[in-house]
Design a protein around this motif. Structure first.
Motif, PDB file in Angstrom:
ATOM      1  N   LYS A  74     134.465 113.018  70.289  1.00  0.00           N
ATOM      2  CA  LYS A  74     133.361 113.773  69.721  1.00  0.00           C
ATOM      3  C   LYS A  74     132.740 114.657  70.798  1.00  0.00           C
ATOM      4  O   LYS A  74     132.483 114.201  71.922  1.00  0.00           O
TER       5      LYS A  74
ATOM      6  N   ASP B 282     130.331 118.482  67.476  1.00  0.00           N
ATOM      7  CA  ASP B 282     130.161 117.512  66.382  1.00  0.00           C
ATOM      8  C   ASP B 282     128.744 116.952  66.329  1.00  0.00           C
ATOM      9  O   ASP B 282     128.227 116.656  65.252  1.00  0.00           O
TER      10      ASP B 282
ATOM     11  N   ILE C 257     128.007 107.506  68.775  1.00  0.00           N
ATOM     12  CA  ILE C 257     129.323 108.149  68.708  1.00  0.00           C
ATOM     13  C   ILE C 257     130.305 107.274  67.940  1.00  0.00           C
ATOM     14  O   ILE C 257     131.075 107.758  67.103  1.00  0.00           O
TER      15      ILE C 257
ATOM     16  N   GLU D 203     132.504 108.046  64.547  1.00  0.00           N
ATOM     17  CA  GLU D 203     133.961 107.951  64.525  1.00  0.00           C
ATOM     18  C   GLU D 203     134.454 106.967  63.465  1.00  0.00           C
ATOM     19  O   GLU D 203     135.483 107.185  62.830  1.00  0.00           O
TER      20      GLU D 203
END
Length: 334
Positions: free
Chosen positions: A2, A64, A295, A299
């Motif tokens: 990311k 992102d 993060i 994901e």
């Protein structure tokens, strides 16, 4: 992997930038810094792109996640703007000073279908996470518990915006919120609050003691102050006592939170007579843990369970009640 763009590269923005360099599934893609000389130096230091304005960075389709590290009074504008570009967002605390702005941001995030984490970093701090674990496991005994805590610092040496209470909320919203949030994290819904304290010369409540009564029957007494004299180290303490045991945290750092590497800290568990147990905890950087958590939720498309937005709103509501108690010298019922 990311890719992250940071808006605002003051103390906390730089802290996040350094942490991102050590997260395997993340890359710092860009920073926003309007000052040319500083931007050029920082983009070289962090090996990333540099933008002079926010919209140019948000146009970067590779990004992102947007990490909002600007002053509190700009959070609402930045969150709504980032959400309009479909970026996931981590936003520094305090999220806002009013429930109206909180609701505007939550509405924008929900409309965009993106994830948002408010960076209440104490929930990720290893020693505090261990306290949460001890309480959850019932290791303090059954029945009511009492939390006492404090967070003390010298006056922050950031830029002048912090002195404007309408923009920062003073120590009440910027500092005291950490321990109020963690008490809520431990014990849940609050029944009533009473607070007393002192204002500084600009009218900010910068030394506050709050008493919280929880619907669970638990109690908390919390002190927050950023008016400590020169040379006084950044200090965090928390003790949670139950019928059978007590857990006690002491942390003495440097000038401010950036002195984590030199901090003297201890976490003890008391239960057996004349005996204390030293609790060892992971020495990981809490800011890195916080970023890694967010993060990974993106994901894996997981829910943000450690700090859902419903709790963020409840804590801001609680801070507003504490402020009203300070102003009226009366108990506030929630």
């Amino acid at each position: 992997m990311k890719k992250v763009g940071i808006i605002g590269t003051g103390l906390i923005g730089q802290t996040h930038a350094k942490c991102l360099q050590h997260i395997q599934n993340a890359k710092l893609q860009a920073i926003v810094q309007p000052m040319d000389e500083l931007r050029n130096r920082q983009q070289e230091e962090f090996n990333c792109k540099g933008y002079a304005n926010v919209k140019d960075m948000l146009e970067d389709k590779e990004i992102d996640i947007v990490d909002i590290c600007v002053p509190t009074y700009l959070h609402c504008e930045m969150v709504k703007l980032a959400a309009s570009y479909g970026k996931h967002i981590i936003c520094e605390k305090p999220f806002a000073l009013t429930l109206d702005e909180v609701d505007q941001m939550i509405q924008a995030v929900n409309k965009a279908g993106i994830k948002l984490l408010v960076a209440q970093v104490v929930r990720f701090w290893p020693e505090y996470a261990k306290i949460k674990e001890i309480v959850q496991k019932g290791l303090l005994g059954t029945g009511q518990r009492i939390l006492t805590g404090c967070r003390l610092s010298q006056y922050p040496n950031w830029s002048g915006w912090f002195k404007d209470t309408s923009k920062s909320g003073g120590a009440l919203f910027d500092l005291h919120i950490h321990d109020v949030d963690f008490a809520y994290y431990l014990f849940g819904e609050v029944e009533s609050v009473y607070a007393t304290g002192f204002k500084n010369s600009t009218g900010a409540w910068d030394h506050v003691i709050s008493t919280l009564n929880f619907k669970s029957g638990d109690k908390a007494v919390i002190e927050g102050c950023n008016l400590m004299p020169d040379g006084y180290p950044f200090t965090m303490r928390m003790k949670v006592s139950g019928i059978e045991a007590t857990v006690d945290l002491n942390y003495i750092g440097g000038y401010n939170v950036e002195g984590r590497d030199i901090a003297e800290k201890s976490l003890y568990y008391y239960k057996d007579k004349n005996k204390r147990q030293c609790i060892e905890v992971d020495d990981s950087d809490p800011y890195k843990l916080e970023l890694e958590y967010f993060i990974n939720t993106i994901e894996n498309n997981d829910e943000i369970n450690i700090l859902p937005l419903t709790e963020v709103r409840k804590v801001i509501e609680l801070m507003i009640a504490i402020n009203k108690s300070l102003e009226t010298n009366e108990i506030q019922y929630l």
